[in-house]
Design a protein around this motif. Sequence first.
Motif, PDB file in Angstrom:
ATOM      1  N   VAL A 217     -30.504 -13.449 -22.593  1.00 44.74           N
ATOM      2  CA  VAL A 217     -30.003 -12.517 -21.583  1.00 44.74           C
ATOM      3  C   VAL A 217     -29.076 -11.478 -22.187  1.00 44.74           C
ATOM      4  O   VAL A 217     -29.120 -10.295 -21.827  1.00 44.74           O
ATOM      5  CB  VAL A 217     -29.267 -13.298 -20.467  1.00 44.74           C
ATOM      6  N   GLU A 218     -28.221 -11.905 -23.119  1.00 47.16           N
ATOM      7  CA  GLU A 218     -27.194 -11.012 -23.669  1.00 47.16           C
ATOM      8  C   GLU A 218     -26.828 -11.457 -25.078  1.00 47.16           C
ATOM      9  O   GLU A 218     -26.266 -12.535 -25.271  1.00 47.16           O
ATOM     10  CB  GLU A 218     -25.950 -11.056 -22.765  1.00 47.16           C
TER      11      GLU A 218
ATOM     12  N   ARG B  70     -23.056 -15.881 -22.668  1.00 48.03           N
ATOM     13  CA  ARG B  70     -24.328 -16.085 -21.980  1.00 48.03           C
ATOM     14  C   ARG B  70     -25.449 -16.354 -22.979  1.00 48.03           C
ATOM     15  O   ARG B  70     -25.303 -16.155 -24.183  1.00 48.03           O
ATOM     16  CB  ARG B  70     -24.650 -14.856 -21.135  1.00 48.03           C
TER      17      ARG B  70
ATOM     18  N   ARG C 259     -28.486 -15.992 -25.343  1.00 46.69           N
ATOM     19  CA  ARG C 259     -28.894 -14.826 -26.149  1.00 46.69           C
ATOM     20  C   ARG C 259     -30.178 -14.204 -25.627  1.00 46.69           C
ATOM     21  O   ARG C 259     -30.499 -13.070 -25.977  1.00 46.69           O
ATOM     22  CB  ARG C 259     -29.049 -15.237 -27.619  1.00 46.69           C
TER      23      ARG C 259
ATOM     24  N   HIS D  34     -25.027 -10.712 -28.997  1.00 46.72           N
ATOM     25  CA  HIS D  34     -23.953  -9.995 -29.687  1.00 46.72           C
ATOM     26  C   HIS D  34     -24.045 -10.287 -31.178  1.00 46.72           C
ATOM     27  O   HIS D  34     -24.833 -11.141 -31.613  1.00 46.72           O
ATOM     28  CB  HIS D  34     -22.585 -10.441 -29.165  1.00 46.72           C
TER      29      HIS D  34
ATOM     30  N   GLN E 281     -14.501 -14.405 -22.811  1.00 50.14           N
ATOM     31  CA  GLN E 281     -15.566 -13.862 -21.977  1.00 50.14           C
ATOM     32  C   GLN E 281     -16.704 -14.876 -21.906  1.00 50.14           C
ATOM     33  O   GLN E 281     -16.889 -15.681 -22.815  1.00 50.14           O
ATOM     34  CB  GLN E 281     -16.081 -12.543 -22.555  1.00 50.14           C
TER      35      GLN E 281
END
Length: 298
Positions: free
Chosen positions: A36-37, A32, A34, A39, A29
């Motif tokens: 913005v997105e 992006r 960090r 995990h 995947q």
Amino acid sequence: METHRILRPLAAVACLFLSAAAAQAQVPQEVRSRIVEAHDSAWYESQAEAWQRVVQTTGARDERAWRNYFEAARWAGRSAAFMDSLVARMGRSVPGSLTWHLCAYRNDPSPDSPHGAQIAARAAQSDLRGEDANVALSYLLARGELCGGASPCPTADSLLRRQWREGFYPEELLRFSYNQLQGMADGAIYFANGDTDVFCKLLLQRAAGVHRDKLVVCTSFLFFPAYREALFRALQIEPIPGRGRKPTAEDQAAYPGEVAAYVAEKTGRPVYISPWNRSYTRTIETKLYNEGLAFRYS
């Protein structure tokens, strides 16, 4: 017997669910920024493994695959030796590419980096965006080209205006940075820590045109002679006596606090410290107090 009849199907469903989740985690995947997105480390580790397989099978010349592999491995916390090896392999697979220069500079940032020079040259000619723009900005900042506060830096200003127009930074981060600056006295010098802490404020100053009287200092770059010298020139003060040499590893905790105290004394301007800067300023922590959303030196 009745209980076993009920539990067996439930166990089978649970196994299928876990298998599906594991398979999904292994699907490559897009990794992006960090900003913005974000995990957890387990997700980045699974993505590092997934993108490694892509690179090893079909994507040896695929810049996108290498970039995602690098980002996932970096945020998974892979060792410095591993990251050095990854960047070296990338350089052999996609030599001279913008992706390689960006990743190599992020792996070993320095104002003397040939990768940084390549990125800055391309930034002046192309439309770097998002995280790529941050890499170029980091290089320009490390070289002292943004130490002058309101002094123009055409390449950096162009990158920041584009980030502002495209809304790269979430509004809540910009609001927090604005409120931090708003709570400081006029002419303040703010010792920031971290990309978001630094670049959100530069964005507000140089793209939105607010709080331009305040000077944002990147604390971690104080260890770079070019950055230190540019800072002292901008403040019109002499370098710290006896500190012409490059600070050593032993200075990691003491030196930034020493610079902050020296700047406050020599300029007479109000000095503030980022709340995320405590590890760098333990030597002056008894002289810090809360004011607004930062610590003020006194």
